[in-house]
Design a protein around this motif. Structure first.
Motif, PDB file in Angstrom:
ATOM      1  N   VAL A  80       0.879  -1.291  -0.187  1.00  0.00           N
ATOM      2  CA  VAL A  80       0.138  -0.023  -0.131  1.00  0.00           C
ATOM      3  C   VAL A  80       0.790   1.345  -0.009  1.00  0.00           C
ATOM      4  O   VAL A  80       0.948   2.048  -0.776  1.00  0.00           O
ATOM      5  N   THR A  81       1.747   1.410   0.805  1.00  0.00           N
ATOM      6  CA  THR A  81       2.611   2.403   1.051  1.00  0.00           C
ATOM      7  C   THR A  81       3.878   2.329  -0.001  1.00  0.00           C
ATOM      8  O   THR A  81       4.142   1.022  -0.386  1.00  0.00           O
ATOM      9  N   ALA A  82       4.615   3.472  -0.161  1.00  0.00           N
ATOM     10  CA  ALA A  82       5.814   3.239  -1.094  1.00  0.00           C
ATOM     11  C   ALA A  82       6.769   2.436  -0.538  1.00  0.00           C
ATOM     12  O   ALA A  82       7.465   1.642  -1.149  1.00  0.00           O
ATOM     13  N   GLU A  83       7.048   2.338   1.216  1.00  0.00           N
ATOM     14  CA  GLU A  83       7.937   1.495   1.694  1.00  0.00           C
ATOM     15  C   GLU A  83       7.531  -0.152   1.512  1.00  0.00           C
ATOM     16  O   GLU A  83       8.410  -0.703   1.250  1.00  0.00           O
ATOM     17  N   GLU A  84       6.257  -0.268   1.638  1.00  0.00           N
ATOM     18  CA  GLU A  84       5.808  -1.644   1.443  1.00  0.00           C
ATOM     19  C   GLU A  84       6.048  -2.252   0.148  1.00  0.00           C
ATOM     20  O   GLU A  84       6.452  -3.201  -0.254  1.00  0.00           O
ATOM     21  N   LYS A  85       5.645  -1.294  -1.072  1.00  0.00           N
ATOM     22  CA  LYS A  85       5.823  -1.646  -2.314  1.00  0.00           C
ATOM     23  C   LYS A  85       7.212  -1.944  -2.424  1.00  0.00           C
ATOM     24  O   LYS A  85       7.518  -2.889  -3.563  1.00  0.00           O
ATOM     25  N   ALA A  86       8.230  -1.294  -1.919  1.00  0.00           N
ATOM     26  CA  ALA A  86       9.608  -1.414  -2.275  1.00  0.00           C
ATOM     27  C   ALA A  86       9.969  -2.860  -1.642  1.00  0.00           C
ATOM     28  O   ALA A  86      10.742  -3.758  -2.452  1.00  0.00           O
ATOM     29  N   ASP A  87       9.437  -3.112  -0.258  1.00  0.00           N
ATOM     30  CA  ASP A  87       9.614  -4.474   0.141  1.00  0.00           C
ATOM     31  C   ASP A  87       9.377  -5.547  -0.517  1.00  0.00           C
ATOM     32  O   ASP A  87       9.818  -6.509  -0.686  1.00  0.00           O
ATOM     33  N   VAL A  88       7.974  -5.510  -1.243  1.00  0.00           N
ATOM     34  CA  VAL A  88       7.292  -6.506  -1.831  1.00  0.00           C
ATOM     35  C   VAL A  88       8.185  -6.701  -3.266  1.00  0.00           C
ATOM     36  O   VAL A  88       8.486  -7.961  -3.358  1.00  0.00           O
ATOM     37  N   HIS A  89       8.522  -5.684  -3.827  1.00  0.00           N
ATOM     38  CA  HIS A  89       9.442  -5.670  -5.027  1.00  0.00           C
ATOM     39  C   HIS A  89      10.693  -6.515  -4.764  1.00  0.00           C
ATOM     40  O   HIS A  89      11.398  -7.673  -5.282  1.00  0.00           O
ATOM     41  N   GLN A  90      11.269  -6.164  -3.369  1.00  0.00           N
ATOM     42  CA  GLN A  90      12.683  -6.637  -3.137  1.00  0.00           C
ATOM     43  C   GLN A  90      12.791  -8.176  -2.750  1.00  0.00           C
ATOM     44  O   GLN A  90      13.249  -8.979  -3.317  1.00  0.00           O
ATOM     45  N   TRP A  91      11.826  -8.481  -1.963  1.00  0.00           N
ATOM     46  CA  TRP A  91      11.716  -9.915  -1.630  1.00  0.00           C
ATOM     47  C   TRP A  91      11.133 -10.886  -2.563  1.00  0.00           C
ATOM     48  O   TRP A  91      11.330 -12.000  -2.778  1.00  0.00           O
ATOM     49  N   THR A  92      10.235 -10.388  -3.509  1.00  0.00           N
ATOM     50  CA  THR A  92       9.642 -11.187  -4.395  1.00  0.00           C
ATOM     51  C   THR A  92      10.531 -11.505  -5.475  1.00  0.00           C
ATOM     52  O   THR A  92      10.854 -12.661  -5.809  1.00  0.00           O
ATOM     53  N   THR A  93      11.479 -10.656  -6.136  1.00  0.00           N
ATOM     54  CA  THR A  93      12.481 -10.854  -6.863  1.00  0.00           C
ATOM     55  C   THR A  93      13.549 -11.866  -6.396  1.00  0.00           C
ATOM     56  O   THR A  93      13.980 -12.306  -7.098  1.00  0.00           O
ATOM     57  N   ALA A  94      13.925 -11.597  -4.926  1.00  0.00           N
ATOM     58  CA  ALA A  94      14.795 -12.219  -4.245  1.00  0.00           C
ATOM     59  C   ALA A  94      14.209 -13.695  -4.392  1.00  0.00           C
ATOM     60  O   ALA A  94      15.261 -14.740  -4.323  1.00  0.00           O
ATOM     61  N   ALA A  95      12.974 -14.030  -4.490  1.00  0.00           N
ATOM     62  CA  ALA A  95      12.515 -15.665  -4.331  1.00  0.00           C
ATOM     63  C   ALA A  95      12.697 -16.005  -5.580  1.00  0.00           C
ATOM     64  O   ALA A  95      12.693 -17.523  -5.625  1.00  0.00           O
ATOM     65  N   PHE A  96      12.934 -15.499  -6.726  1.00  0.00           N
ATOM     66  CA  PHE A  96      13.230 -16.010  -7.912  1.00  0.00           C
ATOM     67  C   PHE A  96      14.525 -16.686  -7.953  1.00  0.00           C
ATOM     68  O   PHE A  96      14.637 -17.650  -8.911  1.00  0.00           O
ATOM     69  N   ALA A  97      15.486 -16.406  -7.156  1.00  0.00           N
ATOM     70  CA  ALA A  97      16.757 -17.150  -7.178  1.00  0.00           C
ATOM     71  C   ALA A  97      16.723 -18.256  -6.049  1.00  0.00           C
ATOM     72  O   ALA A  97      15.964 -18.554  -5.448  1.00  0.00           O
ATOM     73  N   ALA A  98      17.825 -19.152  -6.112  1.00  0.00           N
ATOM     74  CA  ALA A  98      17.917 -20.131  -5.453  1.00  0.00           C
ATOM     75  C   ALA A  98      17.941 -19.790  -3.757  1.00  0.00           C
ATOM     76  O   ALA A  98      18.653 -18.841  -3.618  1.00  0.00           O
ATOM     77  N   VAL A  99      17.314 -20.598  -2.882  1.00  0.00           N
ATOM     78  CA  VAL A  99      17.326 -20.322  -1.515  1.00  0.00           C
ATOM     79  C   VAL A  99      18.541 -20.749  -0.896  1.00  0.00           C
ATOM     80  O   VAL A  99      18.867 -21.980  -1.024  1.00  0.00           O
ATOM     81  N   THR A 100      19.423 -19.833  -0.346  1.00  0.00           N
ATOM     82  CA  THR A 100      20.448 -20.163   0.499  1.00  0.00           C
ATOM     83  C   THR A 100      20.611 -19.881   1.773  1.00  0.00           C
ATOM     84  O   THR A 100      19.416 -19.660   2.439  1.00  0.00           O
ATOM     85  N   ASN A 101      21.416 -20.675   2.601  1.00  0.00           N
ATOM     86  CA  ASN A 101      21.379 -20.269   3.971  1.00  0.00           C
ATOM     87  C   ASN A 101      21.401 -18.741   4.440  1.00  0.00           C
ATOM     88  O   ASN A 101      20.882 -18.293   5.490  1.00  0.00           O
ATOM     89  N   GLU A 102      22.175 -18.058   3.517  1.00  0.00           N
ATOM     90  CA  GLU A 102      22.327 -16.561   3.702  1.00  0.00           C
ATOM     91  C   GLU A 102      20.834 -15.979   3.665  1.00  0.00           C
ATOM     92  O   GLU A 102      20.401 -14.879   4.439  1.00  0.00           O
ATOM     93  N   THR A 103      20.200 -16.397   2.561  1.00  0.00           N
ATOM     94  CA  THR A 103      18.863 -15.922   2.323  1.00  0.00           C
ATOM     95  C   THR A 103      17.852 -16.294   3.386  1.00  0.00           C
ATOM     96  O   THR A 103      17.124 -15.380   4.059  1.00  0.00           O
ATOM     97  N   LEU A 104      18.120 -17.554   4.075  1.00  0.00           N
ATOM     98  CA  LEU A 104      17.141 -17.931   5.414  1.00  0.00           C
ATOM     99  C   LEU A 104      17.565 -16.893   6.479  1.00  0.00           C
ATOM    100  O   LEU A 104      16.594 -16.439   7.278  1.00  0.00           O
ATOM    101  N   GLN A 105      18.668 -16.619   6.907  1.00  0.00           N
ATOM    102  CA  GLN A 105      19.264 -16.001   7.836  1.00  0.00           C
ATOM    103  C   GLN A 105      18.839 -14.477   7.600  1.00  0.00           C
ATOM    104  O   GLN A 105      18.212 -13.858   8.739  1.00  0.00           O
ATOM    105  N   ALA A 106      18.789 -14.126   6.338  1.00  0.00           N
ATOM    106  CA  ALA A 106      18.426 -12.609   6.089  1.00  0.00           C
ATOM    107  C   ALA A 106      16.753 -12.502   6.732  1.00  0.00           C
ATOM    108  O   ALA A 106      16.226 -11.666   7.105  1.00  0.00           O
ATOM    109  N   LEU A 107      15.995 -13.474   5.988  1.00  0.00           N
ATOM    110  CA  LEU A 107      14.660 -13.668   6.169  1.00  0.00           C
ATOM    111  C   LEU A 107      14.356 -13.751   7.608  1.00  0.00           C
ATOM    112  O   LEU A 107      13.479 -13.139   8.438  1.00  0.00           O
TER     113      LEU A 107
END
Length: 410
Positions: A80-107
């Protein structure tokens, strides 16, 4: 719309979104899974690929997800907000790559104080990361699930959301208390038990290994005891899985309304009588106990939110055909109308992303559906009206209170 997919992670993410939004079920989208040979034959360079009449060809997964969210009248899925839209874009595009331990730690660190990834309600980011993470999470040990406990909590919450649970064939529910290895071990043990010889069919002992007569009888008796153990009962075929129940909140017909005029009830000091347009051509008459809270002049020509499928009820002789929803502070000393976005169409149904379903024509008072869901109606610190954390949503944005944060709604 025609949607072409393959076995890639972006295709899986898009397929999950289609299932949760029920676009294929509504025949809004026709999905096709292409083999590598078919992809080469059709000269398609990149999948997923969406072909629609109004948007043409879309071959970026995030763009397709955004298109689906808008097509399903759920733009809040993109934030809804600009911050939320940025987070949605960041995490969605990150999901297209293989999940690593670094990804899990960041999440894990990102979810420390969060229920959902990018907002106070489910978004495309939650669906995308959930789909991408599913196979990885299934293979995690219990130690890793505890190590990334925030991810485990979030994952289990997402997979049990009414709009997600039961909608996915490729991503079955995962018991977070059992790991894949423990399940395989249990299966192996079960298989070994089944492999034991049945009664009377044990192999005879070779003559060379036979024992003297004095010891043979007790041994034979012991063998017979083993053989006489009752056969294991055949397991009945499991019953087919029950269809997921429709979320109670989706049974409510909540709409954007417009108060045409209001007047005081002639016989009740606390009641207003209103004529409200809810998109039906003819205004509804509704009575509301708002006299102690809202001046009469502020009840004129106002936009509001109306629960439309309550059974007609006479309030001090005035037939009321619905309820105007309001926010109140903790001690009920202040009450105000919920406000839809300025550009939301009168009569538009208010929805709850991820909790879809057809509204009932009239709620059965004996089932008390409204009484079950109303305690979960709250306003957030940002004044957004929510049900159990999911915002009241229109195609133009979310419904809000004017001034009451962290309040109740009734």
């Amino acid at each position: 719309m025609e949607l072409f997919l393959d076995n890639s992670v972006p295709s899986l993410v898009v397929e999950v979104a289609v299932a949760v939004l029920r676009l294929a079920e509504r025949k809004a989208v026709r999905p096709y899974c292409l083999s590598a040979a078919a992809k080469k034959h059709l000269q398609i360079r990149q999948l997923p690929l969406l072909i629609s009449e109004d948007a043409g060809k879309l071959d970026e997964a995030f763009t397709i997800l955004g298109y689906f969210a808008k097509a399903a009248n759920q733009p809040a899925l993109l934030g809804v907000t600009a911050e939320e839209k940025a987070d949605v874009h960041q995490w969605t595009t990150a999901a297209f790559a293989a999940v690593t331990n670094e990804t899990l730690q960041a999440l894990h660190e990102h979810l420390t104080l969060k229920v959902f990834i990018a907002s106070n309600h489910v978004t495309i980011a939650d669906l995308a990361v959930f789909a991408s993470l599913h196979s990885k999470f299934e293979s995690l040990s219990q130690g890793d699930r505890l190590r990334w406990c925030n991810v485990t909590r979030w994952f289990d919450h997402i997979q049990h959301l009414p709009g997600v649970k039961g909608a996915l064939c490729k991503l079955p529910l995962i018991d977070i208390c059992k790991t894949k290895s423990s399940a395989a071990a249990a299966k192996e043990t079960k298989g070994e038990a089944k492999a034991k010889p049945a009664k009377g069919k044990g192999e005879a002992k070779p003559a060379a290994e036979a024992t003297p007569a004095t010891t043979k009888a007790p041994q034979a008796k012991e063998e017979r005891k083993k053989e006489e153990k009752p056969k294991a009962k055949k397991e009945k075929a499991p019953a087919p899985p029950a269809q997921p129940e429709q979320p109670d909140i989706s049974r409510l017909d909540i709409r954007v309304g417009h108060i045409i005029k209001a007047w005081k009830h002639p016989s009740a000091d606390k009641l207003y009588c209103e004529e409200i347009d809810v998109g039906e051509g003819k205004p509804r008459q509704i009575a509301s106990g708002l006299v102690p809270y809202i001046p009469l002049e502020k009840m004129q020509n106002r936009r509001c939110i109306v629960l439309c499928n309550l059974k007609e009820k006479a309030l001090v002789g005035f037939p009321s055909h619905g309820m105007v929803l309001c926010a109140s502070n903790a001690d009920k000393s202040v009450t105000e109308l919920l406000e839809p976005p300025a550009t939301a169409a009168v009569g538009e149904r208010v929805v709850f992303p991820g909790l879809e379903g057809p509204a009932e024509a009239e709620l059965n008072p004996k089932k008390n559906v409204f009484g079950k869901v109303q305690p979960l109606f709250k306003t957030t610190a940002d004044l957004v009206a929510t049900f159990d954390g999911v915002p009241f949503t229109t195609s133009a944005g979310v419904v809000k209170a004017s001034t009451i944060a962290n309040g109740t709604i009734s």
